[in-house]
Each structure stands twice: as structure tokens, then as C-alpha cells.
Write a protein that holds these residues in place. Structure first.
Motif, PDB file in Angstrom:
ATOM      1  N   UNK A  84     -46.740  12.673 -13.211  1.00 18.44           N
ATOM      2  CA  UNK A  84     -46.271  13.298 -14.440  1.00 18.44           C
ATOM      3  C   UNK A  84     -45.734  12.333 -15.475  1.00 18.44           C
ATOM      4  N   UNK A  85     -45.266  11.128 -15.036  1.00 12.21           N
ATOM      5  CA  UNK A  85     -44.687  10.171 -15.990  1.00 12.21           C
ATOM      6  C   UNK A  85     -43.513  10.774 -16.740  1.00 12.21           C
ATOM      7  N   UNK A  86     -42.722  11.596 -16.060  1.00 11.83           N
ATOM      8  CA  UNK A  86     -41.580  12.237 -16.724  1.00 11.83           C
ATOM      9  C   UNK A  86     -40.528  11.194 -17.095  1.00 11.83           C
ATOM     10  N   UNK A  87     -39.779  11.459 -18.168  1.00  9.30           N
ATOM     11  CA  UNK A  87     -38.700  10.567 -18.559  1.00  9.30           C
ATOM     12  C   UNK A  87     -37.524  10.822 -17.618  1.00  9.30           C
ATOM     13  N   UNK A  88     -37.141   9.851 -16.796  1.00  5.74           N
ATOM     14  CA  UNK A  88     -36.124  10.102 -15.783  1.00  5.74           C
ATOM     15  C   UNK A  88     -34.738  10.366 -16.360  1.00  5.74           C
ATOM     16  N   UNK A  89     -34.501   9.978 -17.612  1.00  5.87           N
ATOM     17  CA  UNK A  89     -33.173  10.167 -18.196  1.00  5.87           C
ATOM     18  C   UNK A  89     -33.054  11.472 -18.968  1.00  5.87           C
ATOM     19  N   UNK A  90     -34.103  12.298 -18.901  1.00  4.33           N
ATOM     20  CA  UNK A  90     -34.020  13.577 -19.603  1.00  4.33           C
ATOM     21  C   UNK A  90     -34.274  14.714 -18.635  1.00  4.33           C
TER      22      UNK A  90
ATOM     23  N   UNK B  41     -40.700  17.077 -25.608  1.00  8.46           N
ATOM     24  CA  UNK B  41     -40.909  15.787 -26.288  1.00  8.46           C
ATOM     25  C   UNK B  41     -41.841  15.921 -27.501  1.00  8.46           C
TER      26      UNK B  41
ATOM     27  N   UNK C 272     -46.762   7.332 -20.539  1.00 10.10           N
ATOM     28  CA  UNK C 272     -46.589   8.716 -20.980  1.00 10.10           C
ATOM     29  C   UNK C 272     -46.030   8.756 -22.404  1.00 10.10           C
TER      30      UNK C 272
ATOM     31  N   UNK D 212     -45.560   3.954 -15.798  1.00 14.64           N
ATOM     32  CA  UNK D 212     -46.033   5.322 -16.030  1.00 14.64           C
ATOM     33  C   UNK D 212     -45.222   5.998 -17.137  1.00 14.64           C
TER      34      UNK D 212
ATOM     35  N   UNK E 127     -45.468  19.897 -20.041  1.00 10.21           N
ATOM     36  CA  UNK E 127     -45.169  19.015 -21.168  1.00 10.21           C
ATOM     37  C   UNK E 127     -46.427  18.785 -22.017  1.00 10.21           C
TER      38      UNK E 127
END
Lengths: 200, 303
Positions: free
Chosen positions: B84-90, B98, A110, A106, B148
Motif C-alpha cells: 500500500x505504501x501508506x504514510x506511516x505518520x498519518x 491525500x 507512493x 515505497x 486511497x
């Protein structure tokens, strides 16, 4: 302890050689493992070949690998460096590939969907997320190399192994103990340092 | 506006899309539904070219999407996926930033916009901007995902099962809120869902797909009233008439002046809930809070 005090400079030189051997071998291994791992994580055929090949390479005993390389590269630092690098490379390669494969689909989706280029996705998303796995691999590689570099003395690679080997030869217990203690201390120190990095 | 004309994409294993024509007018939401493997997600991903079509044309806001650089195209289309496919490191703020960062916005503009869109989706920027994704609930992650997608103010948004991972109790509220927001911002939305209830509640139109083809594309009430064929009728469910009643409110029905006994229902109540109340109470008429009453006859006639 008298021998130790009189030979502090040569002991220091052996320690320096050992660190240099390990450090150079790590850099060389990483220079191959990083790009190869990035490519292999995207191409299933290459991945299978790289992982299979590296498993074979890693399962060859250290001394046997050194011995096999002698006819090709002769004796000395370069041969030892190459042998050590080819020993650490599979560990790092595996760490890069599993790290990249651990990135959630995912998250990749994204990244693509928002318009990151392939390069931006790699540097901004995939590699940072693969970092914990790569650091874990680095820890294993460092521990392996510090001990494997001891064996490099057999093919004239220098390092702390020289103290142990010549000590054994001469029945010089103090020399053996100094060499062995320093190898252990080096391995432990490197591990503690890398574990700190992993936590940060 | 999103226009697909004769769009075809074949996959080796099937589940592609065949000669699809679909238009989503500006400022409306089209809900794509169908059984798994019907091609609804492929259709969505064709719009931002995460999937390249074999044939056909795709126009977004009048521009030929296939003539543009796909990376540039995607920066101009909002994309929201499950979780959401959020970037886990941000942190949340960096996640929202982004696309502005990709577009080269300066720090001050980006920061102001991040605060603006977080507030739009109902998250206090002061509280959430510096949190990590793993510190959020499913619903909060989804809100950040929407923020986002809105950050660079794209005219078109693609939503792929965006509410699937949200706790069912909160889902309905989040759906309504997000869609009301997108409507207010006049966004053109293509939404993929496998849930008929979600599709009819959120879509201005519903596009039902089967095996890569469009079976029916109509406003929800019209589709529920007149399914195009047996497949559509089955997919919409045997309770489709009830589902349809859920689209209308007491205020949409004719009201009797007569007062009847019992607990009154507000006129914002759906006709489905009103019918359920009649069944539960065993009565043929209900008092309405705003005055008068709703009879069973009026309810049935309002179809």
C-alpha cells in the motif's frame, strides 16, 4: 557558600551566556545542516563529501578547533560561537541525512505516484518521518555543545567555563564546584527535555 | 482507456521497454506479466510518468499524457503498490485523504468521501479511520491502499504487485474482491504481477513481456490455449491447460441429465477443481448440486 550568595548575579550571567552560546550555535548549525542534509540525501556525490567532511570536522578535538579559529576570528563570543556551531553541524547533518534515508522507498514512491510535488513530499512526508532521527541528533548535539561551550572560556567566549577556569587559577574550590555543577545540571536538564520531545 | 504507441525507454543497464504498443480498453483490466527485468514495472510507471519515455505516445482517456503536467496527471490516476505504501505518520483517514487534499477539496467533502471509499473496500470507517497503518494487517493495509487510490475517483488505476505482501490464504479472496469492485466502478486497470495464476484470474487480457518487448497480448483463456511461442508456453507453465480449466466453471460446460452417485459439487466449482475431484474419486462423472451431472467427456469438450 558565602561566595556563591554574594555572586549570584554574575553566576546567573555566566549561566545565561552559556545557554545563549549553546542556543545560538545550535541555530547556526541547524541552519546549515538542514538544507545541506536535504540536498545531500538526494545527491550521492554531495552526500559522500558532506558526510566525510563532517566526520573529519567532528573528530577534531574541541580545544584544537578553538585554537585553530583564533588566528582567523580572534578571541571572544563570535569565535566561540562559530567553533561550537561547526562542532554541532556534523552531528545534525548526519542525523538529517540518516533520517531522510530511513524513509521507506515505497512511501516515497507512493508520494510521487499520488502527485505530491517534490516540495510537498519533503515537508509532508520525508521531514516528518525523519523527525525521530533528527531529534536524536539534536540530543547528541546539545549534550556535546553544553560541555564544549565550557572550553569556550579559553578563547574569551564566556559562559560557565569562566567560573571553572578562574576558579582553577585562584584555587577557589567553591567557584569551580558551582561552575561544574551548573554545567552538569544544564546538560541533564536539556537531555530530559529533549527526551520528552522525542517520546511525544 | 490507456493507449501506449511505440513507447520506448532505455535504461543504462537494460530492462527498458522497446517500441511497445499496448491498449487497455475502458473498464477492463490488463495484467502485465513476465520474468523479472522484462520491463513490466517500467511500463506501468511510464503511464503515470514516474518514468519518462524516450519516444512514443501515451494517451489516457483520449488525452495526451505527455502533454500534461506530470504532477497533475498523477493526481488523476490511482496508484497502488505493494504493502500500500501508506504514510506511516498519518492515520488511515488522512492517508485516504491525500489526493483530495492535494486537489483542494473542502473538509466536509473529503470526510464524506473517505468514509465512502473505506466502506467500498470493506473497512468500517468508524473502526478504521483513526487507526495508524502499523496497527493494520497486511490485507487491511492493502485495502486502505486501494481506498486511497479510489479517493478522487480516477478513471484509471495502476496496481504494482498489489497483493504480494498479503498472507497467501487471504490473497485470493482479496484479489477477487478488489477486482470485482474495480469492475463494478468501471475502472480501467493496469496490473503488474509476476504470478501467472493471479494474471489469468484477474485480467480481462494478459500482456506477456520479455526483454522490454510485448510477446503476446490476449484474453487469458486464449493465451493459455495458444501461447505465441516457446517462451510464452514455458512462462505460462507446463500445467497451462489446467490453469485454463480453472477459468471455467461447471456452469460453462454441457451437463448430462443422468444422475450419478457421490458427493455433489456446486456449479460454481471450476472445471479444474472438478477434474481434480474426478481424479481423486477415480470416476468419469460427477453429480452437480443444482441437478444433473458433469461427465469427463463434457469437461474435455468444453475447452
Amino acid at each position: 557558600m558565602r561566595w556563591t550568595w554574594r555572586n549570584l548575579d554574575s553566576i546567573g550571567a555566566a549561566l545565561g551566556e552559556h545557554v545563549l552560546l549553546v542556543g545560538a550555535a545550535l541555530l547556526l548549525a541547524a541552519a546549515v545542516a538542514l538544507p545541506l542534509g536535504v540536498l545531500a540525501a538526494r545527491r550521492p556525490v554531495l552526500r559522500a563529501a558532506a558526510m566525510g567532511g563532517s566526520a573529519v570536522l567532528y573528530s577534531v578535538p574541541t580545544l584544537a578547533l578553538f585554537a585553530l579559529l583564533v588566528p582567523l576570528l580572534g578571541l571572544g563570543f563570535r569565535a566561540a560561537l562559530l567553533a561550537l556551531a561547526s562542532y554541532a553541524m556534523p552531528v545534525l547533518l548526519r542525523a538529517v541525512v540518516t533520517g531522510l534515508e530511513g524513509v521507506a522507498p515505497a512511501v516515497r514512491d507512493a508520494a510521487d505516484g499520488m502527485g505530491l510535488t517534490a516540495r510537498q513530499k519533503l515537508w509532508q512526508v520525508e521531514l516528518p518521518l525523519a523527525l525521530p532521527s533528527m531529534l536524536a541528533g539534536l540530543r547528541v548535539a546539545v549534550a556535546t555543545l553544553v560541555s564544549a561551550a565550557t572550553v569556550a572560556a579559553y578563547i574569551g567566549g564566556g559562559g560557565l567555563g569562566v567560573l571553572i577556569l578562574t576558579g582553577l587559577d585562584q584555587g577557589h574550590t567553591e567557584k569551580i564546584l558551582v561552575g561544574a555543577t551548573l554545567v552538569c545540571a544544564l546538560a541533564l536538564a536539556a537531555d530530559v527535555a529533549l527526551r520528552r520531545m522525542q517520546r511525544a | 482507456m490507456i493507449e501506449l504507441r511505440g513507447v520506448t525507454k532505455a535504461w543504462p543497464g537494460g530492462a527498458g521497454v522497446q517500441a511497445l504498443d499496448l491498449t487497455v480498453p475502458e473498464g477492463t483490466c490488463c495484467a502485465l506479466i513476465g520474468p523479472s527485468g522484462c520491463g513490466k514495472t517500467t511500463t506501468l510507471r511510464l503511464v503515470n510518468r514516474l518514468v519518462e519515455p524516450d519516444a512514443g505516445s501515451i494517451r489516457i482517456a483520449g488525452q495526451d499524457a505527455l502533454a500534461q503536467d506530470p504532477v497533475q496527471l498523477r493526481r488523476g490516476i490511482g496508484y497502488v503498490i505493494q504493502e500500500g505504501g501508506l504514510f506511516p505518520h498519518r492515520r488511515v483517514g488522512a492517508n485516504v485523504a491525500v489526493v483530495p487534499a492535494l486537489l483542494g477539496w473542502d473538509a466536509a467533502r473529503t470526510r464524506a468521501r473517505v468514509e465512502e471509499v473505506l466502506a467500498l473496500v470493506g473497512l468500517d470507517p468508524a473502526v478504521y479511520r483513526d487507526r495508524w497503518p502499523h496497527q493494520l494487517s497486511g490485507g487491511e493495509r492493502q485495502r486502505v491502499g486501494v481506498a486511497r487510490a479510489l479517493a478522487a475517483d480516477p478513471p484509471v488505476l495502476l496496481l504494482d504487485e498489489p497483493f504480494g505482501a498479503v498472507d497467501p490464504l487471504r490473497r485470493a479472496q482479496l484479489q477477487e474482491e478488489v477486482l470485482a469492485l474495480l469492475k463494478r466502478l468501471r475502472k480501467t486497470v493496469l496490473l503488474v504481477t509476476h504470478d501467472v495464476q493471479e494474471a489469468v484470474r484477474l485480467g480481462d487480457s494478459v500482456a506477456l513481456m520479455r526483454a522490454g518487448r510485448l510477446v503476446q497480448h490476449a484474453p487469458p483463456a486464449a493465451m493459455l490455449a495458444r501461447p505465441a511461442d516457446g517462451f510464452a508456453a514455458d512462462f505460462l507453465g507446463a500445467d497451462r491447460a489446467l490453469t485454463r480449466l480453472g477459468l471455467f466453471r461447471i456452469s460453462d460446460a454441457a451437463r448430462d441429465a443422468a444422475t450419478v452417485p457421490g458427493e455433489a459439487l456446486p456449479e460454481a466449482t471450476t472445471l479444474r477443481d472438478a477434474l481434480s475431484a474426478m481424479l481423486e474419486r477415480g470416476v468419469r462423472a460427477l453429480p452437480v448440486t443444482e441437478g444433473g451431472s458433469l461427465s469427463l467427456e463434457a469437461l474435455l469438450a468444453s475447452r
